[in-house]
Design a protein around this motif. Structure first.
Motif, PDB file in Angstrom:
ATOM      1  N   THR A  33       0.850  -1.189   0.000  1.00  0.00           N
ATOM      2  CA  THR A  33       0.000   0.000   0.000  1.00  0.00           C
ATOM      3  C   THR A  33       0.888   1.241   0.000  1.00  0.00           C
ATOM      4  N   THR A  34       0.303   2.374  -0.305  1.00  0.00           N
ATOM      5  CA  THR A  34       1.064   3.623  -0.275  1.00  0.00           C
ATOM      6  C   THR A  34       1.607   3.880   1.120  1.00  0.00           C
ATOM      7  N   PHE A  35       0.799   3.606   2.137  1.00  0.00           N
ATOM      8  CA  PHE A  35       1.239   3.817   3.517  1.00  0.00           C
ATOM      9  C   PHE A  35       2.451   2.945   3.824  1.00  0.00           C
ATOM     10  N   TYR A  37      10.511   4.784   4.891  1.00  0.00           N
ATOM     11  CA  TYR A  37      11.303   5.950   5.285  1.00  0.00           C
ATOM     12  C   TYR A  37      11.555   5.997   6.788  1.00  0.00           C
ATOM     13  N   TRP A  38      10.656   5.446   7.597  1.00  0.00           N
ATOM     14  CA  TRP A  38      10.937   5.345   9.040  1.00  0.00           C
ATOM     15  C   TRP A  38      12.120   4.420   9.270  1.00  0.00           C
ATOM     16  N   LEU A  39      12.149   3.328   8.538  1.00  0.00           N
ATOM     17  CA  LEU A  39      13.256   2.385   8.641  1.00  0.00           C
ATOM     18  C   LEU A  39      14.561   3.068   8.212  1.00  0.00           C
ATOM     19  N   ALA A  89      -5.136   5.594   8.765  1.00  0.00           N
ATOM     20  CA  ALA A  89      -4.884   4.161   8.592  1.00  0.00           C
ATOM     21  C   ALA A  89      -5.261   3.374   9.843  1.00  0.00           C
ATOM     22  N   GLY A  90      -5.283   4.056  10.980  1.00  0.00           N
ATOM     23  CA  GLY A  90      -5.663   3.401  12.231  1.00  0.00           C
ATOM     24  C   GLY A  90      -4.678   2.345  12.696  1.00  0.00           C
ATOM     25  N   LYS A 133       9.275  12.372   4.396  1.00  0.00           N
ATOM     26  CA  LYS A 133       8.658  11.523   3.378  1.00  0.00           C
ATOM     27  C   LYS A 133       7.825  10.392   3.973  1.00  0.00           C
ATOM     28  N   ALA A 134       7.988  10.143   5.260  1.00  0.00           N
ATOM     29  CA  ALA A 134       7.236   9.083   5.946  1.00  0.00           C
ATOM     30  C   ALA A 134       5.785   9.539   6.157  1.00  0.00           C
ATOM     31  N   PRO A 135       4.900   8.604   6.458  1.00  0.00           N
ATOM     32  CA  PRO A 135       3.501   8.992   6.698  1.00  0.00           C
ATOM     33  C   PRO A 135       3.375  10.009   7.837  1.00  0.00           C
TER      34      PRO A 135
END
Length: 113
Positions: free
Chosen positions: A42-44, A50-52, A91-92, A81-83
């Motif tokens: 998914t896009t998310f 990017y968090w990684l 996204a919950g 760039k991360a969510p």
């Protein structure tokens, strides 16, 4: 040349030989970021890579203080760039672990909001 898994192995070997060198961490983080669109369903989840990448870049500044500025710039770039918090809310999945597929094969925890 796109063989990120193999390159990461070489960088990890370099870290074993010289753990105080932070440059391999920055290189691994850059490879993660370059693969963001190819990893995830998914896009998310793709943007969660990017968090990684930010987490890996943070390791560079911890082991090599001379890289603090470069690592800080990379971390800020990857986190941008991360969510966002709004994306996490929509996204919950706050606080949940996301499995990153493809050559990365790692998990990252979604920040709690």
């Amino acid at each position: 040349k796109g063989r990120y898994g193999q390159a990461r192995g070489y960088f990890r070997n370099a870290l074993k030989l010289n753990p105080s060198n932070g440059r391999p961490h920055l290189s691994i983080a850059a490879m993660y970021a370059a693969s963001a669109n190819n990893c995830g369903d998914t896009t998310f989840n793709k943007r969660a890579v990017y968090w990684l990448a930010a987490n890996e870049a943070a390791k560079a500044s911890r082991v090599d203080p001379t890289l603090k500025k470069a690592a800080g710039q990379s971390i800020a770039n990857y986190k941008a760039k991360a969510p966002s918090k709004a994306d996490i809310f929509s996204a919950g999945n706050s606080g949940q672990s996301i499995k990153i597929s493809c050559w990365i094969g790692a998990s990252v925890t979604v920040p709690s909001i």
